[in-house]
Design a protein around this motif. Structure first.
Motif: not given
Length: 495
Positions: A318-330
């Motif tokens: 949560h609140d890492t760049y993993f979230v940013v990458g995920h929701f930009h992919y979708t």
């Protein structure tokens, strides 16, 4: 401020107007056999209210303390006078409220048009899947945008009239509110918003894959039913955005289970996409390349979402760049590629010209490579522990080793940005010097919009068509020689 305005503009004023506003208004009458939307005046009101909401948003840039700076989610206490005392945040809140009003009017218009103005003979499952995607999006907009509007209205009251709906503790001078209440209000809308943005792209891609594979869409009715199921379930899963807000463990388990459940219909129609491609006579024109790009990036984005919908892994990610990458992919990559595919495909119907196919393919490959470099890099950074919203993450010792990967993400972003210059040139050149399309059906597709001239006349149809078959009747060996499709206005040729 930069990230707040980026998120707000891209979600509310870029993706939403292009796929829902532009293609929704253009395609709904054409693909259901109508001459116009059922409420033209409401349509105009929807546009101008949305337009002026954008003006209000941008005015915030010229206020003394600048535009809003509390993130695109505008969580209190950051978005109250305590966290952001400038007028820019007030204008942001007013703009989103106005946009909600305009979009709700548009949604009511879309729903009513699809229900009441379908051509004679067109049942719901005779509609192209593009219309199904826009239909489901309109329903979600009509139901949940008023919720966001109510939250923005209460936030305006807190900022302008001294109420304390979202203030607590020592800063709440007139009673006690709850900052987390705004998160509930926002994400009750916010998670359906994910599907509001991507459902039209899903519909467009489902159609493009069938049309350029020259065969019927695999499980088309099942795909439509999956869209309905996802629309219903999307109203019940918002809590996975709030696992770190000290939510009750019983609630976290419930929201996690519901989130896992919504992946089932998503997996079914993703499998239908693969079934459509299987053994098809695939034509790799630019719209098909963009549609296949969506299959890849949505598959990757959807799979990574499972880690964020599971409590144990989300606490870390949560609140890492993993979230940013995920929701930009979708939300970004899938919707962006789907939108480009739609522009290339319906360009002759909109403007009577074709865009340069060679430039379109260069645009696809450079964009595809660039966006995967950006968002895959972000997910790797997030998995390594790099948090978002840090001015300089490299002051932390454990993040200093991530500088090369951040540099790679930056160069990928530059590549993707440069690729859009190709699209802009191709689009403008086609409008000014593009060769006029003489064939009203250059792609050999059987839906209703390809039975009329290019570009579509103002009234769409001189005579309202009568529908006799579905939108994906292709590859039938009993069709006349030299023809591998039939129009929806033709009687179905039995196999």
């Amino acid at each position: 401020m930069l990230f707040t305005m980026h998120g707000t503009i891209m979600i509310f004023y870029a993706i939403t107007p292009i796929l829902i506003g532009a293609f929704g208004n253009f395609l709904i009458p054409l693909q259901i056999g109508a001459r116009d939307m059922v409420f033209p005046l409401m349509n105009m009101a929807s546009f101008w209210i949305s337009f002026f909401s954008g003006v209000v948003l941008m005015v915030g840039l010229f206020t003394p303390l600048g535009a809003a700076a509390s993130g695109w989610t505008s969580y209190p206490t950051l978005s109250t006078l305590i966290g952001d005392p400038g007028n820019g945040q007030t204008l942001w809140t007013l703009a989103i409220f106005m946009l909600g009003v305009g979009s709700t009017l548009g949604a009511i218009n879309y729903i009513t048009t699809i229900i009441t103005l379908r051509a004679p003979g067109m049942g719901y499952f005779d509609m192209p899947l593009t219309i199904w995607g826009i239909f489901m999006t309109a329903i979600l907009n009509a139901v949940f945008l008023p919720v966001l509007g109510a939250g923005c209205l209460l936030l305006l009251f807190d900022r302008l009239f001294g109420t304390t709906f979202f203030l607590a503790g020592a800063i709440a001078t007139n009673g006690t509110g709850d900052p987390v209440l705004f998160q509930h209000v926002f994400w009750i809308f916010g998670h359906p918003e994910v599907y509001i943005l991507i459902l039209p792209a899903w519909g467009i891609v489902s159609d493009l894959l069938a049309w350029f594979s020259r065969k019927p869409a695999f499980g088309a009715k099942t795909t439509a039913l999956c869209m309905i199921t996802i629309t219903i379930l999307s109203t019940l899963v918002y809590g996975h955005h709030m696992f770190t807000t000290q939510m009750s463990p019983l609630l976290t388990q419930t929201f996690m289970t519901l989130t896992m459940t919504i992946s089932i219909p998503s997996a079914i129609f993703f499998t239908n996409w693969l079934g459509t491609l299987w053994r098809g006579s695939i034509r790799f024109d630019s719209p098909m390349l963009f549609a296949m790009g969506v299959v890849f990036v949505f598959g990757l984005g959807g799979l990574t979402g499972l880690y964020l919908g599971t409590v144990t892994t989300d606490i870390y990610l949560h609140d890492t760049y993993f979230v940013v990458g995920h929701f930009h992919y979708t939300m970004a990559a899938s919707v962006l590629l789907g939108g480009f595919g739609a522009v290339y495909f319906w360009m002759p119907k909109m403007f009577g010209v074709m865009m340069n196919e060679c430039l379109a393919k260069w645009h696809f490959w450079l964009s595809f490579i660039g966006l995967n470099g950006i968002f895959m890099g972000m997910m790797v950074l997030g998995y390594a522990g790099m948090h978002r919203r840090l001015y300089n993450p490299f002051v932390y010792e454990f993040m200093k080793g991530m500088v090369p990967l951040n540099t790679f993400v930056t160069w990928s972003a530059i590549l993707m940005g440069a690729a859009q210059v190709i699209f802009v040139y191709n689009f403008i050149h086609a409008l000014i010097k593009g060769k006029k399309v003489e064939d009203p059906n250059p792609w050999n597709i059987g839906t209703l919009e390809w039975t009329i001239p290019c570009p579509a006349p103002h009234y769409n149809f001189k005579e309202i068509p009568v529908v006799k078959c579905g939108p994906h009747e292709m590859g039938n060996p009993n069709l006349p020689e030299g023809k591998d499709f039939q129009y929806q206005t033709e009687k179905l040729v039995k196999v």
